[in-house]
Scaffold this motif. Structure first.
Motif, short mmCIF file in Angstrom:
data_model
loop_
_atom_site.label_atom_id
_atom_site.label_comp_id
_atom_site.label_asym_id
_atom_site.label_seq_id
_atom_site.Cartn_x
_atom_site.Cartn_y
_atom_site.Cartn_z
N LEU A 221 -11.34 6.67 -28.15
CA LEU A 221 -11.76 5.26 -28.10
C LEU A 221 -10.87 4.41 -28.99
CD1 LEU A 221 -13.67 3.04 -27.17
CD2 LEU A 221 -15.23 3.69 -29.03
N GLU A 222 -10.54 4.90 -30.16
CA GLU A 222 -9.67 4.14 -31.07
C GLU A 222 -8.26 4.01 -30.48
OE1 GLU A 222 -11.76 6.57 -31.98
OE2 GLU A 222 -13.21 5.19 -32.91
N ARG A 225 -8.49 1.38 -27.79
CA ARG A 225 -8.62 0.05 -28.41
C ARG A 225 -7.26 -0.45 -28.90
NH1 ARG A 225 -12.63 1.00 -31.60
NH2 ARG A 225 -14.28 -0.18 -30.55
N SER A 226 -6.45 0.42 -29.47
CA SER A 226 -5.14 0.02 -29.98
C SER A 226 -4.19 -0.38 -28.85
CB SER A 226 -4.51 1.15 -30.79
OG SER A 226 -4.07 2.21 -29.95
N GLN A 228 -5.22 -2.01 -26.03
CA GLN A 228 -5.78 -3.11 -25.25
C GLN A 228 -4.76 -4.21 -24.92
OE1 GLN A 228 -9.74 -3.97 -27.25
NE2 GLN A 228 -10.23 -4.56 -25.14
N GLN A 231 -2.99 -3.24 -21.63
CA GLN A 231 -3.73 -2.61 -20.57
C GLN A 231 -3.32 -3.09 -19.18
OE1 GLN A 231 -7.70 -4.55 -21.88
NE2 GLN A 231 -7.98 -4.21 -19.69
N TYR A 241 -8.50 5.88 -19.70
CA TYR A 241 -8.13 4.61 -20.31
C TYR A 241 -8.85 3.46 -19.61
CZ TYR A 241 -4.64 7.28 -22.83
OH TYR A 241 -4.04 8.19 -23.67
N PHE A 245 -11.44 0.83 -21.33
CA PHE A 245 -11.13 -0.61 -21.33
C PHE A 245 -12.35 -1.39 -20.83
CE2 PHE A 245 -6.38 0.40 -20.86
CZ PHE A 245 -6.13 0.14 -22.21
N LEU A 248 -14.82 -1.63 -23.62
CA LEU A 248 -14.38 -2.58 -24.65
C LEU A 248 -14.51 -4.02 -24.19
CD1 LEU A 248 -11.26 -0.64 -25.99
CD2 LEU A 248 -13.44 -0.98 -27.17
N GLU A 249 -14.58 -4.23 -22.86
CA GLU A 249 -14.77 -5.57 -22.31
C GLU A 249 -16.24 -5.82 -21.95
OE1 GLU A 249 -12.07 -5.72 -19.05
OE2 GLU A 249 -10.28 -5.77 -20.33
#
Length: 308
Positions: A221-222, A225-226, A228, A231, A241, A245, A248-249
């Motif tokens: 997950l980290e 996130r890095s 993003q 993407q 991935y 994503f 995270l959205e």
């Protein structure tokens, strides 16, 4: 045919144990490994691509691991050219090389060659990319399923780049992309021995689920996130991935995203098996059959030096 030069191809579905086997074989035969995994090329994608660990990379020399950036366009044709050049160079010091990966088209590019394809209409590509950005992949995927079912069934359906490419080719040329893939096998100046791994389906699915859980524990997950800010790049439109994503959205929950990764990975494994089973030259083994695999290779290669 160059006497005494043999490429050992290790194929099979994701999470089956190809990396571990390739390393064992490379150590036994004192040779090196060429990766043919279309996601492990990219240095920014570490955890989600299940690359060999630092310890594994230290055990045996690997090529095409962390060799490119996600911002670099690296096609199957590029891989064919670069891999064949590397193989020719490595055969000056080794009689046997290992090539390992689950990306069937990339393995075929080296073993059989790719067909010369007609040019496609870049305007259509632009339109399809814009449609994907607006509407997602569902409609494009359905159109491809109708127009080129063979390519659709053999290709990673969660990879928008592959889906768009197949539909773009049909809309541009009126022909199916599947009808061009390795239609004309190119002769290679070295021997090729193909082996593949598989096991009971439930056991394979258990391996896949466990791997995803371990990836999450390792910090997937980290990592996502890095990435993003990037993407939109094709390299990141892939299983492991895309689902995170979405989380995270705020499009889904984390638990649902993880379950989706497992589901999409299992589907991908089924397509990989379908691809590899079509090649009658491939000999199948269980992951634990190392002695049998070594003996099969020794019997298949007619020009080993004494003692191998």
């Amino acid at each position: 045919m160059v006497p005494g030069k043999t490429l050992i191809v290790v194929a099979g579905p994701t999470a089956i144990g190809k990396t571990a086997l390739a390393i064992q074989l490379a150590k036994f035969f004192s040779t090196e490994i060429i990766s043919a995994d279309s996601r492990q090329f990219f240095r920014e994608m570490e955890i989600g691509t299940a690359k060999p660990s630092k310890e594994e990379l230290a055990e045996v020399k690997h090529y095409f691991i962390n060799s490119h950036s996600i911002s670099t366009l690296f096609s199957t044709g590029d891989f064919e050219v670069e891999a064949l050049t590397l193989i020719q160079e490595l055969f000056t010091k080794k009689d046997l090389l290992i090539m390992v990966g689950g990306s069937g088209l990339y393995l075929d590019a080296v073993c059989k060659g790719l067909d010369e394809l007609p040019q496609t209409d870049l305007t259509i590509r632009k339109q399809l990319n814009e449609q994907f950005e607006r509407e997602g992949i569902t409609h494009i995927r359905e159109q491809l399923r109708i127009r080129d079912p063979e390519y659709f069934n053999k290709t990673d359906q969660s990879n928008p780049q592959r889906m768009i490419r197949g539909l773009e080719f049909f809309l541009s040329t009126g022909s199916r992309l599947s009808s061009f893939h390795t239609k004309q096998v190119k002769e290679r100046p070295f021997n090729i021995v193909k082996i593949a791994l598989n096991t009971d389906r439930n056991k394979l699915y258990e391996r896949i689920n466990t791997r995803v859980d371990l990836m999450m524990q390792a910090g997937l997950l980290e990592e996502v996130r890095s990435l993003q800010p990037y993407q939109h790049l094709n390299a990141l439109k892939t299983v492991g991935y895309s689902e995170l994503f979405d989380y995270l959205e705020d499009k889904t929950t984390l638990a649902s995203a993880v379950d989706k990764i497992k589901q999409n990975t299992r589907r991908f494994a089924k397509r990989q098996l379908t691809w590899f089973r079509r090649d009658d030259a491939t000999k199948w083994f269980e992951p634990e059959q190392l002695p049998e695999i070594i003996e099969y290779i020794r019997q298949s290669v007619k020009s080993f030096k004494p003692g191998l």
